[in-house]
Design an enzyme around this catalytic site. Sequence first.
Site, mmCIF file in Angstrom:
data_model
loop_
_atom_site.group_PDB
_atom_site.id
_atom_site.type_symbol
_atom_site.label_atom_id
_atom_site.label_comp_id
_atom_site.label_asym_id
_atom_site.label_seq_id
_atom_site.Cartn_x
_atom_site.Cartn_y
_atom_site.Cartn_z
ATOM 1 N NE ARG A 52 74.815 -90.618 -20.980
ATOM 2 C CZ ARG A 52 73.592 -90.901 -20.502
ATOM 3 N NH1 ARG A 52 73.072 -92.133 -20.604
ATOM 4 N NH2 ARG A 52 72.874 -89.981 -19.902
ATOM 5 C CG ASP A 250 74.929 -84.746 -14.658
ATOM 6 O OD1 ASP A 250 74.092 -84.152 -15.367
ATOM 7 O OD2 ASP A 250 75.396 -85.854 -14.938
ATOM 8 C CG ASN A 260 70.518 -82.256 -16.539
ATOM 9 O OD1 ASN A 260 70.941 -83.357 -16.174
ATOM 10 N ND2 ASN A 260 69.623 -82.140 -17.503
ATOM 11 C CE LYS A 261 75.246 -84.092 -21.097
ATOM 12 N NZ LYS A 261 76.697 -84.114 -20.875
HETATM 13 O O1 MRU Z 1 77.352 -86.577 -19.976
HETATM 14 P P1 MRU Z 1 76.311 -87.541 -19.476
HETATM 15 O O2 MRU Z 1 75.564 -88.214 -20.579
HETATM 16 O O3 MRU Z 1 76.843 -88.483 -18.442
HETATM 17 O O4 MRU Z 1 75.316 -86.547 -18.733
HETATM 18 C C1 MRU Z 1 74.109 -86.981 -18.236
HETATM 19 C C2 MRU Z 1 73.201 -85.846 -18.076
HETATM 20 O O5 MRU Z 1 73.597 -84.711 -17.936
HETATM 21 C C3 MRU Z 1 71.788 -86.110 -18.120
HETATM 22 O O6 MRU Z 1 71.174 -84.938 -18.547
HETATM 23 C C4 MRU Z 1 71.144 -86.530 -16.881
HETATM 24 O O7 MRU Z 1 70.051 -85.762 -16.621
HETATM 25 C C5 MRU Z 1 71.932 -86.536 -15.642
HETATM 26 S S1 MRU Z 1 72.377 -88.148 -15.389
HETATM 27 C C6 MRU Z 1 70.967 -88.758 -14.681
#
Ligand code: MRU
Length: 375
Positions: A52, A250, A260-261
């Site tokens: 991920r 992302d 982002n998350k």
């Molecule tokens: O769902 P994931 O764990 O793949 O998401 C990752 C994220 O959103 C992280 O926050 C991250 O900042 C982006 S990936 C570098």
Amino acid sequence: MLVNGRHYRTIWIDERNELCVIDQTVLPHEFRIVRLHTPAEVCRAISSMVVRGAGLIGATAGYGMWLAAAQAPEDRPFTLWMTECAASLIATRPTASNLAWAVERQRNLLASLGPELRKTDAVALLRAEADRIADEDAEFCRSIGQHGGELITAISRRKSGETVHVLTHCNAGWLAFVDYGSALSPVYAAFDAGVDVHVWVDETRPRNQGASLTAWELGRHGVRHDVIADNAGGHLMQHGMVDLVITGADRVTRCGDAANKIGTYLKALAAADNNVPFYVALPSSTFDFSLCDGVRDIPIEERDGEEVRRIRGVNRAGAAEHVLLCPEFSPARNWAFDVTPGRLITGLITERGICAASEEGVLGLYPEHAGRCSA
Ligand code: MRU
């Protein structure tokens, strides 16, 4: 990153020519290496989050295209097979730009080989390109660390060497990329340069990438940190306990809106209300130069509600367990990302330097993309 005394990247080819990754679903309690042999296995590893993080899923998909070519069946037209595999890889996770970007890079390579293309040549060239994607990812993240590390060092100087407190959300560290990370790379650079730095680690429900992955890798590197409940950040900012926020991304539009998350947007709002600088770190492969309005146009992945209803951990005996958190009858919804508008972002930390989260700022650093804007 050193794990058990050995330097690892998050993805590599071993001496048997097999594609190896670290199973991120069992960290921090177990360090397990998984081998991926087929494009279907690569797709499953990405969608189930064995791998991920924007950079790492891009690099994994690059190798997925290599495996697809190597295993192309004799009874199917090669180009059609590769198109189908590319579509399956891209469909695994819709939000991060890096995934489609890496697959497209491999497809462009194939297209450049022309109709005389021999399968054995394609396999070798796709493998070399996948290696280049991975190497570039690591190198870009190293540069992000240099640029972002200077921000942390400057704050440390202003505070006469007192601890600099960074807050981060999710995991945008070594594990989310091939090496170094995006948001955590500046932390590692500053720490390695002797700066006293401490990280507030949002646990990051529902998959808990902060509590399980960010805490694990910071600890392995020797960086002081505390895991905090997702909703604690605003309180800490109100009480002067956060010097800056750095998150990963992302997908970032050319106008500086950053997906982002889930929960990142709320941290940006709290940071704006408390005059805490809020930075987003990303390599250029995370930009989507075709988009401007991220809230309107970035596709947000919605995952299985079971990830919200249940939580994974180990019991006192050290055995892995999934436990149910809510009433058996309660359904759950699970949006994986949100979008922080550029106006709430102090700056974007990229491999080329730091820029404003605006169209002017982004295209100032990446002028070669100025002509490719659509929405
Ligand atoms: O769902 P994931 O764990 O793949 O998401 C990752 C994220 O959103 C992280 O926050 C991250 O900042 C982006 S990936 C570098």
